[in-house]
Motif scaffolding. Structure first.
Motif, PDB file in Angstrom:
ATOM      1  N   ILE B 256       0.872  -1.173   0.000  1.00 35.71           N
ATOM      2  CA  ILE B 256       0.000   0.000   0.000  1.00 35.71           C
ATOM      3  C   ILE B 256       0.908   1.221   0.000  1.00 35.71           C
ATOM      4  O   ILE B 256       1.664   1.429   0.949  1.00 35.71           O
ATOM      5  N   LEU B 257       0.842   2.003  -1.059  1.00 36.41           N
ATOM      6  CA  LEU B 257       1.735   3.159  -1.124  1.00 36.41           C
ATOM      7  C   LEU B 257       1.311   4.230  -0.110  1.00 36.41           C
ATOM      8  O   LEU B 257       0.210   4.177   0.450  1.00 36.41           O
ATOM      9  N   GLY B 258       2.161   5.206   0.074  1.00 35.75           N
ATOM     10  CA  GLY B 258       1.962   6.183   1.129  1.00 35.75           C
ATOM     11  C   GLY B 258       0.971   7.280   0.782  1.00 35.75           C
ATOM     12  O   GLY B 258       0.591   7.460  -0.379  1.00 35.75           O
ATOM     13  N   HIS B 259       0.492   7.988   1.798  1.00 28.01           N
ATOM     14  CA  HIS B 259      -0.329   9.184   1.615  1.00 28.01           C
ATOM     15  C   HIS B 259      -1.573   8.910   0.771  1.00 28.01           C
ATOM     16  O   HIS B 259      -1.966   9.731  -0.061  1.00 28.01           O
ATOM     17  N   LEU B 260      -2.186   7.744   0.961  1.00 31.23           N
ATOM     18  CA  LEU B 260      -3.458   7.481   0.288  1.00 31.23           C
ATOM     19  C   LEU B 260      -4.393   6.848   1.295  1.00 31.23           C
ATOM     20  O   LEU B 260      -3.993   6.505   2.417  1.00 31.23           O
ATOM     21  N   SER B 261      -5.667   6.707   0.921  1.00 33.30           N
ATOM     22  CA  SER B 261      -6.593   6.108   1.865  1.00 33.30           C
ATOM     23  C   SER B 261      -7.454   5.064   1.190  1.00 33.30           C
ATOM     24  O   SER B 261      -7.786   5.158   0.001  1.00 33.30           O
ATOM     25  N   ILE B 262      -7.781   4.050   1.947  1.00 30.98           N
ATOM     26  CA  ILE B 262      -8.613   2.940   1.492  1.00 30.98           C
ATOM     27  C   ILE B 262      -9.838   2.933   2.398  1.00 30.98           C
ATOM     28  O   ILE B 262      -9.704   2.959   3.621  1.00 30.98           O
ATOM     29  N   CYS B 263     -11.021   2.915   1.796  1.00 29.05           N
ATOM     30  CA  CYS B 263     -12.241   2.997   2.601  1.00 29.05           C
ATOM     31  C   CYS B 263     -12.529   1.672   3.308  1.00 29.05           C
ATOM     32  O   CYS B 263     -11.818   0.687   3.109  1.00 29.05           O
ATOM     33  N   ASP B 264     -13.562   1.650   4.113  1.00 30.06           N
ATOM     34  CA  ASP B 264     -13.945   0.435   4.836  1.00 30.06           C
ATOM     35  C   ASP B 264     -14.339  -0.680   3.860  1.00 30.06           C
ATOM     36  O   ASP B 264     -14.802  -0.424   2.753  1.00 30.06           O
ATOM     37  N   ARG B 265     -14.180  -1.912   4.312  1.00 30.32           N
ATOM     38  CA  ARG B 265     -14.658  -3.099   3.594  1.00 30.32           C
ATOM     39  C   ARG B 265     -14.069  -3.251   2.191  1.00 30.32           C
ATOM     40  O   ARG B 265     -14.750  -3.588   1.227  1.00 30.32           O
ATOM     41  N   VAL B 266     -12.774  -3.035   2.119  1.00 33.42           N
ATOM     42  CA  VAL B 266     -12.044  -3.279   0.874  1.00 33.42           C
ATOM     43  C   VAL B 266     -11.196  -4.536   1.058  1.00 33.42           C
ATOM     44  O   VAL B 266     -10.579  -4.721   2.097  1.00 33.42           O
ATOM     45  N   ASP B 267     -11.210  -5.407   0.047  1.00 30.55           N
ATOM     46  CA  ASP B 267     -10.328  -6.565   0.051  1.00 30.55           C
ATOM     47  C   ASP B 267      -9.271  -6.369  -1.028  1.00 30.55           C
ATOM     48  O   ASP B 267      -9.607  -6.227  -2.209  1.00 30.55           O
ATOM     49  N   VAL B 268      -8.026  -6.340  -0.609  1.00 25.78           N
ATOM     50  CA  VAL B 268      -6.912  -6.213  -1.546  1.00 25.78           C
ATOM     51  C   VAL B 268      -6.312  -7.607  -1.735  1.00 25.78           C
ATOM     52  O   VAL B 268      -5.976  -8.274  -0.760  1.00 25.78           O
ATOM     53  N   SER B 269      -6.201  -8.034  -2.977  1.00 20.20           N
ATOM     54  CA  SER B 269      -5.663  -9.376  -3.251  1.00 20.20           C
ATOM     55  C   SER B 269      -4.165  -9.432  -2.979  1.00 20.20           C
ATOM     56  O   SER B 269      -3.488  -8.406  -2.908  1.00 20.20           O
ATOM     57  N   ALA B 270      -3.654 -10.649  -2.889  1.00 17.36           N
ATOM     58  CA  ALA B 270      -2.219 -10.851  -2.673  1.00 17.36           C
ATOM     59  C   ALA B 270      -1.430 -10.154  -3.777  1.00 17.36           C
ATOM     60  O   ALA B 270      -1.889 -10.017  -4.907  1.00 17.36           O
ATOM     61  N   ASP B 271      -0.232  -9.680  -3.423  1.00 15.63           N
ATOM     62  CA  ASP B 271       0.746  -9.164  -4.374  1.00 15.63           C
ATOM     63  C   ASP B 271       0.264  -7.932  -5.149  1.00 15.63           C
ATOM     64  O   ASP B 271       0.817  -7.582  -6.178  1.00 15.63           O
ATOM     65  N   THR B 272      -0.760  -7.275  -4.654  1.00 14.56           N
ATOM     66  CA  THR B 272      -1.323  -6.128  -5.351  1.00 14.56           C
ATOM     67  C   THR B 272      -0.729  -4.838  -4.796  1.00 14.56           C
ATOM     68  O   THR B 272      -0.599  -4.684  -3.591  1.00 14.56           O
ATOM     69  N   VAL B 273      -0.362  -3.933  -5.691  1.00 12.57           N
ATOM     70  CA  VAL B 273       0.154  -2.633  -5.261  1.00 12.57           C
ATOM     71  C   VAL B 273      -0.975  -1.611  -5.360  1.00 12.57           C
ATOM     72  O   VAL B 273      -1.484  -1.353  -6.450  1.00 12.57           O
ATOM     73  N   ILE B 274      -1.354  -1.043  -4.250  1.00 14.31           N
ATOM     74  CA  ILE B 274      -2.386  -0.005  -4.257  1.00 14.31           C
ATOM     75  C   ILE B 274      -1.671   1.340  -4.383  1.00 14.31           C
ATOM     76  O   ILE B 274      -0.956   1.762  -3.479  1.00 14.31           O
ATOM     77  N   SER B 275      -1.876   1.973  -5.536  1.00 11.49           N
ATOM     78  CA  SER B 275      -1.110   3.163  -5.873  1.00 11.49           C
ATOM     79  C   SER B 275      -1.959   4.435  -5.885  1.00 11.49           C
ATOM     80  O   SER B 275      -1.463   5.514  -6.179  1.00 11.49           O
ATOM     81  N   ARG B 276      -3.250   4.289  -5.604  1.00 12.54           N
ATOM     82  CA  ARG B 276      -4.088   5.483  -5.435  1.00 12.54           C
ATOM     83  C   ARG B 276      -5.219   5.121  -4.476  1.00 12.54           C
ATOM     84  O   ARG B 276      -5.478   3.949  -4.212  1.00 12.54           O
ATOM     85  N   SER B 277      -5.890   6.124  -3.955  1.00 11.11           N
ATOM     86  CA  SER B 277      -6.925   5.891  -2.948  1.00 11.11           C
ATOM     87  C   SER B 277      -8.081   5.065  -3.513  1.00 11.11           C
ATOM     88  O   SER B 277      -8.377   5.123  -4.712  1.00 11.11           O
ATOM     89  N   ILE B 278      -8.714   4.305  -2.640  1.00  6.96           N
ATOM     90  CA  ILE B 278      -9.888   3.513  -3.005  1.00  6.96           C
ATOM     91  C   ILE B 278     -11.064   4.019  -2.187  1.00  6.96           C
ATOM     92  O   ILE B 278     -10.992   4.071  -0.961  1.00  6.96           O
ATOM     93  N   ARG B 279     -12.137   4.398  -2.877  1.00  6.75           N
ATOM     94  CA  ARG B 279     -13.261   5.024  -2.195  1.00  6.75           C
ATOM     95  C   ARG B 279     -14.518   4.156  -2.220  1.00  6.75           C
ATOM     96  O   ARG B 279     -15.570   4.569  -1.746  1.00  6.75           O
ATOM     97  N   LYS B 280     -14.410   2.958  -2.815  1.00  7.93           N
ATOM     98  CA  LYS B 280     -15.583   2.103  -2.974  1.00  7.93           C
ATOM     99  C   LYS B 280     -15.259   0.704  -2.475  1.00  7.93           C
ATOM    100  O   LYS B 280     -14.266   0.119  -2.920  1.00  7.93           O
ATOM    101  N   PRO B 281     -16.073   0.146  -1.579  1.00 12.16           N
ATOM    102  CA  PRO B 281     -15.808  -1.211  -1.101  1.00 12.16           C
ATOM    103  C   PRO B 281     -15.761  -2.194  -2.267  1.00 12.16           C
ATOM    104  O   PRO B 281     -16.391  -1.967  -3.311  1.00 12.16           O
ATOM    105  N   GLY B 282     -15.032  -3.272  -2.100  1.00 11.61           N
ATOM    106  CA  GLY B 282     -14.928  -4.268  -3.163  1.00 11.61           C
ATOM    107  C   GLY B 282     -13.574  -4.933  -3.113  1.00 11.61           C
ATOM    108  O   GLY B 282     -12.799  -4.693  -2.202  1.00 11.61           O
TER     109      GLY B 282
END
Lengths: 328, 328, 328
Positions: B256-282
């Motif tokens: 998970i990269l820095g200075h971003l936000s992930i909302c509630d009830r998000v599932d991030v799969s293995a080996d995934t790079v989150i490079s921007r904020s996520i605002r929708k559960p899923g």
């Protein structure tokens, strides 16, 4: 330190054929680039012949096809790299730490240590742990209760063996912990790198086979089974309940997902995520290529539109088909 | 060890409905494959019905739709996996380590420990640290000064809580260190895996919410905030100042990269790079597929020419458009 | 704690130009969002002007182009981030641990410690180790025999310096260990994060240059050389015998493969695998994009058919060429 030995003495112990002066005296191993008088180096591939020509080493280990590349005293053998490993073992004691339990270590009364075991300062060995003969645990290794380590193990600092596996069950909006009542069983001749973690099993044991080599910062999840003589490079993660066969190699930073199996003699490349079982020996890769930042940005944006691109190609094929039909 | 208990006693404590003999005596949990007499196993999915048919377990936990698959004494419930977790908790004490401060631990005079706290050998607890009731720190955990851990924590060996965040500022050709004067605040019911590191904040605290579960070798950067009841699998890295919501799951090896936000009830799969904020559960994924080495090499080389490929498709579309226009 | 200082006193020590009341009294640093009376914050970019407008800080550090954005007492300077780092250093002692060897540390008789060195509880310092003046090793750091650390080092808990590199040679179906007889040499002003591991060299030393900053859970393989003033973010792995130049930055989770070299002034993005040498300064990236799970699955499946897609595009080009030729 043992030695010095003549080249002839080395060959009489380890095999191989001496060419040139068999009486040259060797005190230590060294690299082709930096070795000096009294040191023996090795040539793994003819592509390093320039280094060989310039070496200051007193002797060299090499293969028959490279024998004529130097006039230096040399040992000719089938596998110069493995031979060199054994020469180095001859000159260098196996571990940096003497046998015995350091006064700064904590060994539970119910733990069993084999002969000549070495336990460094800051190690914590739990109840019921068994460690085989001639094993060396460097400082600050933790072995949780009930885990077993075979003979001739080398375990580096910061390794943690037998912590709870990550077993949690969703229960409403919370997580229930699933007690991890298995342990860890480690075979003989295993080396475990610094800060590597091997979790205890949920109900049965996590099992590391004989001769397995784990580099630093490797994570082995609960219930995994790693087959004999498999080597795992740094920063690899093996998720829970994965099984890896014998004689495999897993490249640095690779990730093996859980509940799958990899057969014997599989080589996984660095940074590769294994997401389904592998049933056929061979090399498997999934490394994403890097590029200068601008090229990367331009190309990678299209990864997210690959399905669309494929659709457009299909449409083109149909239109051309139609035209060709229409033209005919 | 507690027990044995009859199936009826278990159900009266934990709920669920007993089918078959309620007086069968249970001493421990086990897996369907290996459980024997006196053990209770569970069936999480009807796809394991063959294992159920062959099990040596004395009883089974399962869901209503699977009730008819066996004649064994059984407990029928809504969530067999969570139920089984609670059955296992019943038979197995929560931690492998008794309460109290081990003589090989170092607790600063100004630290505050709650009731029944367990501090293993080799732990180092800094000035001003506070640890809540019933928490267990396994051997060799370091808690830097000023950090707070809630009640019922389980912290595994090698975890480091409160080391300096990676705060450096370029200053000519050198780096200036930015003192990290925040601390770490950890809620109640948190589990922290072996060799996991959680950095102290730059000015404010790094915050780990109630019920968060972190697996081994997780890295949490300075100023991060992890929401309650989020679970983070092994070898995940969360860069500085990232915020992760409540009830999320982060798969092994994700970044998970820095200075971003992930909302509630998000599932991030293995080996995934989150490079921007996520605002929708899923569920979000970015895993690169592996293949046999030859296929990988052939396909992956083209990733670096995707923009060119897209240009060629566009050119084809134009040419065909032109032709069709010209033909019309 | 040092201070309080007036704004004028700060500027007289660190440079910069004061605007507004130079006598305002500062006791500590803070963030724009949370700072209160007596605290000084900084503005790194005009895009945070809303936070500046709302801040409760008593003074601000900012660049000349932002000077007019506030009426607060302020210090105007060229590099507000680096300036702020130095202001924070002024108010905050460099380390959380006093000089001296903690009674819970084990320092081998043959180790050499410089002036004002701080060794935390649970540290284990091997034979022949040398540590320079003013260095601080937090609790539970292990330094293997023969390794050298320069002056003003900060080494965080769980770091392991000098464990054996992963040197093994295939020998029939087994692995021969190659003794690791080099050590680790670390320059001055180096910071090493929690649970970071730096392996000793096979024959020569692994070398970390002056001013290098390594974040947590970094792995540096044997024989690596990291150039001066390079910064490496968390969870990076550098495989054996890699050389990284001076003034580089390596992003979180990146992987540098072995036996390659990266020139000076290269920035490697997070999660990027460097698989061949880089000879030109610049930014290099290889991060795979994430997407919602469904889009990812659809697009990523095509990665494994890219070569086929390219073939189809080539066939279309030929057919169209043929048609156009035929039409002509």
């Amino acid at each position: 330190m043992p030695g010095p030995f003549t080249l002839a003495q080395i060959a009489s112990q380890l095999g191989g054929r001496v060419a040139g002066d068999p009486q040259v005296l060797i005190r230590q191993v060294g690299s082709l680039e930096r070795a000096g008088r009294g040191q023996i180096a090795f040539l793994s591939s003819p592509k390093y012949r320039a280094r060989l020509a310039a070496t200051g080493a007193s002797a060299v280990v090499l293969a028959a096809e490279a024998e004529a590349l130097t006039a230096l005293p040399r040992i000719v053998c089938d596998n110069p790299y493995a031979y060199f490993a054994r020469v180095s073992q001859l000159f260098n004691p196996r571990t940096l730490q003497p046998p015995g339990v350091h006064p700064g270590a904590w060994v539970a009364p119910g733990a069993t240590l084999g002969a000549r075991v070495s336990i460094g300062a800051g190690c914590v060995i739990g109840e019921g742990v068994a460690i085989g003969d001639d094993s060396c645990l460097y400082p600050a290794v933790v072995v949780y209760p009930g885990c077993r380590i075979g003979a001739r193990a080398i375990v580096h600092s910061g390794a943690v063996i037998g912590a709870d596996g990550f077993g949690i069950a969703r229960d409403g909006g919370r997580w229930q912990k699933i007690p991890q009542i298995g342990a860890v069983t480690i075979g003989d001749d295993v080396e475990i790198g610094a800060s590597t973690t091997i979790d205890r099993g949920t109900m049965d044991d996590t099992v590391i086979g004989d001769g397995v080599k784990l580099d630093n910062q490797v994570q082995i999840g609960h219930n995994c089974r790693i087959g004999a003589h498999t080597a795992v490079a740094g920063c690899v993660a093996v998720a829970g309940s994965a099984e890896i066969g014998k004689h495999c190699t897993i490249g640095a930073g690779a990730l093996i997902l859980g509940h799958l199996s990899i057969c014997d003699r599989v080589d996984v490349s660095a940074d590769t995520v294994i997401s389904r079982s592998i049933r056929k020996p061979g090399t498997y890769t999934g490394m994403f290529p890097f590029d200068d930042n601008e090229s990367w940005a331009r190309n990678t944006a299209l990864v997210r539109h690959l399905a669309e691109l494929a659709d457009r190609v299909r449409a083109l094929e149909k239109r051309l088909q139609g035209k060709e039909g229409g033209d005919g």
